[in-house]
Design a protein around this motif. Structure first.
Motif, PDB file in Angstrom:
ATOM      1  N   LEU A 144     -56.056  16.598  37.364  1.00 55.78           N
ATOM      2  CA  LEU A 144     -55.736  15.174  37.233  1.00 55.78           C
ATOM      3  C   LEU A 144     -56.137  14.412  38.495  1.00 55.78           C
ATOM      4  N   TRP A 145     -55.917  15.029  39.646  1.00 54.90           N
ATOM      5  CA  TRP A 145     -56.326  14.385  40.903  1.00 54.90           C
ATOM      6  C   TRP A 145     -57.840  14.198  40.936  1.00 54.90           C
ATOM      7  N   GLN A 146     -58.585  15.207  40.514  1.00 50.19           N
ATOM      8  CA  GLN A 146     -60.038  15.095  40.476  1.00 50.19           C
ATOM      9  C   GLN A 146     -60.480  13.970  39.539  1.00 50.19           C
ATOM     10  N   LEU A 147     -59.846  13.862  38.380  1.00 53.28           N
ATOM     11  CA  LEU A 147     -60.186  12.800  37.430  1.00 53.28           C
ATOM     12  C   LEU A 147     -59.882  11.414  37.992  1.00 53.28           C
ATOM     13  N   ARG A 148     -58.771  11.304  38.720  1.00 53.45           N
ATOM     14  CA  ARG A 148     -58.440  10.011  39.355  1.00 53.45           C
ATOM     15  C   ARG A 148     -59.444   9.697  40.462  1.00 53.45           C
ATOM     16  N   GLU A 149     -59.825  10.697  41.245  1.00 48.22           N
ATOM     17  CA  GLU A 149     -60.810  10.486  42.307  1.00 48.22           C
ATOM     18  C   GLU A 149     -62.150  10.022  41.729  1.00 48.22           C
TER      19      GLU A 149
ATOM     20  N   ILE B  98     -59.695   8.362  34.757  1.00 49.59           N
ATOM     21  CA  ILE B  98     -58.418   8.094  34.085  1.00 49.59           C
ATOM     22  C   ILE B  98     -57.731   6.979  34.867  1.00 49.59           C
ATOM     23  N   PRO B  99     -56.915   6.166  34.192  1.00 48.08           N
ATOM     24  CA  PRO B  99     -56.365   4.963  34.837  1.00 48.08           C
ATOM     25  C   PRO B  99     -55.266   5.262  35.852  1.00 48.08           C
ATOM     26  N   ASN B 100     -54.976   4.250  36.614  1.00 46.62           N
ATOM     27  CA  ASN B 100     -53.957   4.339  37.667  1.00 46.62           C
ATOM     28  C   ASN B 100     -52.583   4.025  37.075  1.00 46.62           C
ATOM     29  N   ILE B 101     -52.030   5.016  36.404  1.00 47.75           N
ATOM     30  CA  ILE B 101     -50.679   4.921  35.848  1.00 47.75           C
ATOM     31  C   ILE B 101     -49.815   5.944  36.577  1.00 47.75           C
ATOM     32  N   PRO B 102     -48.512   5.978  36.328  1.00 49.63           N
ATOM     33  CA  PRO B 102     -47.686   7.001  36.989  1.00 49.63           C
ATOM     34  C   PRO B 102     -48.061   8.419  36.534  1.00 49.63           C
ATOM     35  N   TYR B 103     -48.248   9.294  37.502  1.00 48.35           N
ATOM     36  CA  TYR B 103     -48.459  10.722  37.260  1.00 48.35           C
ATOM     37  C   TYR B 103     -47.272  11.435  37.881  1.00 48.35           C
ATOM     38  N   ILE B 104     -46.525  12.119  37.032  1.00 49.09           N
ATOM     39  CA  ILE B 104     -45.203  12.615  37.418  1.00 49.09           C
ATOM     40  C   ILE B 104     -45.133  14.124  37.235  1.00 49.09           C
ATOM     41  N   ILE B 105     -44.626  14.809  38.223  1.00 42.51           N
ATOM     42  CA  ILE B 105     -44.296  16.222  38.051  1.00 42.51           C
ATOM     43  C   ILE B 105     -42.772  16.343  38.134  1.00 42.51           C
TER      44      ILE B 105
ATOM     45  N   LEU C 293     -61.277  34.952  22.569  1.00 35.55           N
ATOM     46  CA  LEU C 293     -62.156  34.527  23.651  1.00 35.55           C
ATOM     47  C   LEU C 293     -61.813  33.085  23.988  1.00 35.55           C
ATOM     48  N   HIS C 294     -61.712  32.789  25.272  1.00 38.17           N
ATOM     49  CA  HIS C 294     -61.442  31.408  25.660  1.00 38.17           C
ATOM     50  C   HIS C 294     -62.658  30.547  25.333  1.00 38.17           C
ATOM     51  N   PRO C 295     -62.432  29.362  24.778  1.00 44.45           N
ATOM     52  CA  PRO C 295     -63.573  28.509  24.428  1.00 44.45           C
ATOM     53  C   PRO C 295     -64.318  28.043  25.681  1.00 44.45           C
ATOM     54  N   ASP C 296     -65.612  27.924  25.539  1.00 53.61           N
ATOM     55  CA  ASP C 296     -66.445  27.478  26.655  1.00 53.61           C
ATOM     56  C   ASP C 296     -66.516  25.955  26.625  1.00 53.61           C
ATOM     57  N   THR C 297     -65.399  25.332  26.965  1.00 53.76           N
ATOM     58  CA  THR C 297     -65.309  23.877  26.913  1.00 53.76           C
ATOM     59  C   THR C 297     -65.043  23.323  28.304  1.00 53.76           C
ATOM     60  N   ASN C 298     -65.238  22.019  28.453  1.00 53.68           N
ATOM     61  CA  ASN C 298     -65.017  21.350  29.728  1.00 53.68           C
ATOM     62  C   ASN C 298     -63.574  20.854  29.773  1.00 53.68           C
ATOM     63  N   THR C 299     -62.748  21.546  30.542  1.00 48.83           N
ATOM     64  CA  THR C 299     -61.318  21.244  30.588  1.00 48.83           C
ATOM     65  C   THR C 299     -61.056  19.821  31.058  1.00 48.83           C
ATOM     66  N   LYS C 300     -61.760  19.401  32.077  1.00 45.92           N
ATOM     67  CA  LYS C 300     -61.561  18.044  32.617  1.00 45.92           C
ATOM     68  C   LYS C 300     -61.903  16.982  31.581  1.00 45.92           C
ATOM     69  N   GLU C 301     -62.972  17.214  30.833  1.00 48.54           N
ATOM     70  CA  GLU C 301     -63.349  16.249  29.801  1.00 48.54           C
ATOM     71  C   GLU C 301     -62.290  16.164  28.717  1.00 48.54           C
ATOM     72  N   GLU C 302     -61.739  17.318  28.327  1.00 47.24           N
ATOM     73  CA  GLU C 302     -60.676  17.324  27.320  1.00 47.24           C
ATOM     74  C   GLU C 302     -59.464  16.537  27.813  1.00 47.24           C
ATOM     75  N   LEU C 303     -59.051  16.810  29.037  1.00 50.94           N
ATOM     76  CA  LEU C 303     -57.922  16.075  29.614  1.00 50.94           C
ATOM     77  C   LEU C 303     -58.196  14.579  29.639  1.00 50.94           C
ATOM     78  N   GLU C 304     -59.387  14.222  30.089  1.00 48.46           N
ATOM     79  CA  GLU C 304     -59.789  12.808  30.184  1.00 48.46           C
ATOM     80  C   GLU C 304     -59.677  12.122  28.823  1.00 48.46           C
ATOM     81  N   ILE C 305     -60.200  12.763  27.786  1.00 44.93           N
ATOM     82  CA  ILE C 305     -60.184  12.171  26.438  1.00 44.93           C
ATOM     83  C   ILE C 305     -58.759  12.010  25.925  1.00 44.93           C
TER      84      ILE C 305
END
Length: 451
Positions: free
Chosen positions: A254-259, A263-270, A213-225
């Motif tokens: 990541l875009w939502q977190l920056r908005e 999360i800080p204004n560092i390079p975000y690279i794909i 079962l997929h955990p019922d966690t906040n994905t954005k919060e995990e990414l942020e941390i």
């Protein structure tokens, strides 16, 4: 009517299911095996039937484990039609060309540096062989009846998962066979919920997450941390990602977190040329996803998009903190290997795993706590922080798979569980029998049955 499980049985890779009826042969998916060496070696084996005797290939979607053996099939004599949706055609083309290019480069490097066990390393297939596949595609629309033969027809319905992914309802010998393909999630950030089948005599259901079962966690919060903790240490975040849909989902988060200035204004690279090309497929297939156009445009502007490998090298040797999304998702190849060669041994690095990791892949080994990993013939000590965000999976979990069966009006004659490792498939089998009392079995690789 005969069914033969040529691939995707007892494993989540190499999906190939052969349907044979009144002299007509239909192959559902034509995937490449990935993961452990005994599975990868199957890619070099001939099919148990002549490819020239297959009349049609029906693709559920464009992931490598569902389409990646097409160049071998065509090179060995297949001349029939390959049916799929428009996004699947575009994605398959990208994935096959990328796969062939990587294999050619890996073979060249292995021969140059002499780290192959073979006297001459060869690619599984070449870019030229991929080009032979493309004229055979026939694009079909969702929910339209496609006549393959006087008495055989198919209907494609949305499966979620990735752009263009569909389940296939095959009407044949007065029976309905339903092939799930890979089932997406009802609450996926970008994809619409999968359409549940209403009827089916025989169901062929994927079981990737049949025991989880997929955990019922906040994905954005995990990414942020994870991102903020790594940046505080002066480190770099590497996100191995599948180029199709997962990379775009991570970009959107990541875009939502920056908005939200979380999360800080560092390079975000794909750094995945294929992942960047998939953005064009998103733009051209707005009816297949939920991403608002204005958000899509703003999201793309936030990222540095790397296509030239020289820029990859420059980025690698820039030691400033950054977030990098690079393919491949299971770390089986691609540019993520170049980043890991430089960063996996640094304790300030964080590697975020975001999708299913097949048995035997570098991604699975990292999640299982490997102390070192082998890349291009050399071992690298693992000192980086390896973390996983399970809630980002593009596959339905056990509950989602059970729910996908919930709208069947009549009890199917049988359910076959495919595209899952044995333990996952068997646990799902038990759950289906407990919940619905459907006759359910887990076929073996190579098994043939008569319906």
């Amino acid at each position: 009517m005969k069914i033969r499980f040529i691939g995707g049985a007892g494993t989540v890779t190499g999906s190939k299911t052969l349907v044979e009826s009144n002299g007509i042969r239909i192959l559902i998916d034509c995937g490449q095996f990935q993961g452990i060496k005994p599975l990868r070696e199957l890619n070099w084996e001939p099919l148990p039937i002549l490819p020239s005797s297959i009349d049609f290939v029906l693709l559920t979607h464009g992931h490598l484990d569902h389409c990646g053996w097409l160049p071998r099939l065509v090179n060995q004599g297949f001349k029939g039609k390959i049916y799929c949706t428009n996004p699947t055609k575009d994605i398959t083309k990208l994935i096959l060309l990328d796969s062939a290019k990587i294999q050619e480069e890996d073979a060249f490097r292995a021969n140059k540096d002499k780290f192959s066990k073979h006297e001459i390393a060869e690619p599984l297939y070449t870019v030229e062989q991929v080009e032979q596949v493309l004229p055979l595609f026939r694009v079909i629309k969702q929910n339209e009846v496609v006549s393959l033969d006087a008495q055989i027809s198919a209907i494609y319905t949305n499966a979620g998962h990735i752009l263009g992914a569909c389940s296939i309802e095959l009407s044949i010998e007065n029976k309905i066979l339903v092939f799930s393909g890979d089932i997406g999630r009802d609450n996926d950030l970008l994809m619409y919920p999968p359409v549940k089948p209403k009827k089916g005599d025989y169901i062929f259901l994927e079981s990737t997450y049949g025991n989880r079962l997929h955990p019922d966690t906040n994905t954005k919060e995990e990414l942020e941390i994870y991102i903020n903790n790594t940046i505080q240490k002066g480190g770099t975040i590497i996100i191995p990602s599948f180029a199709v849909e997962r990379a775009q989902t991570i970009m959107y988060l990541l875009w939502q977190l920056r908005e939200e200035d979380k999360i800080p204004n560092i390079p975000y690279i794909i750094d995945t040329p294929m992942g960047i090309s998939v953005l064009d497929i998103f733009a051209n297939n707005k009816n297949w996803h939920k991403l608002p156009e204005q958000d899509f445009v703003a999201m793309c502007k936030m990222f540095t998009m790397i296509t030239d490998y020289k820029e990859t090298i420059e980025t690698i040797y820039n030691k400033n903190s950054k977030v990098i999304i690079a393919a491949s998702g299971m770390i089986t190849g691609g540019r993520v290997l170049s980043y890991l060669e430089q960063y996996i041994s640094l304790p300030e690095t964080t590697v975020i795993m975001i999708g299913y990791q097949a048995e035997g892949t570098r991604g699975r080994k990292l999640l299982e706590g490997a102390k070192d990993i082998k890349i291009r013939g050399k071992y690298y000590e693992v000192k980086a922080n390896i973390v996983e965000i399970e809630s980002l999976s593009a596959h339905a979990d056990q509950e989602g798979l059970l729910n996908w069966l919930s709208e069947l009006k009549d009890k199917p004659t049988k359910v076959f569980l495919v595209h899952g490792e044995n333990q996952a498939a068997d646990e799902l089998r038990i759950k289906i029998q407990e919940k619905y009392a459907f006759d359910t079995s887990v076929p073996l690789l190579g098994q043939e049955i008569e319906l």
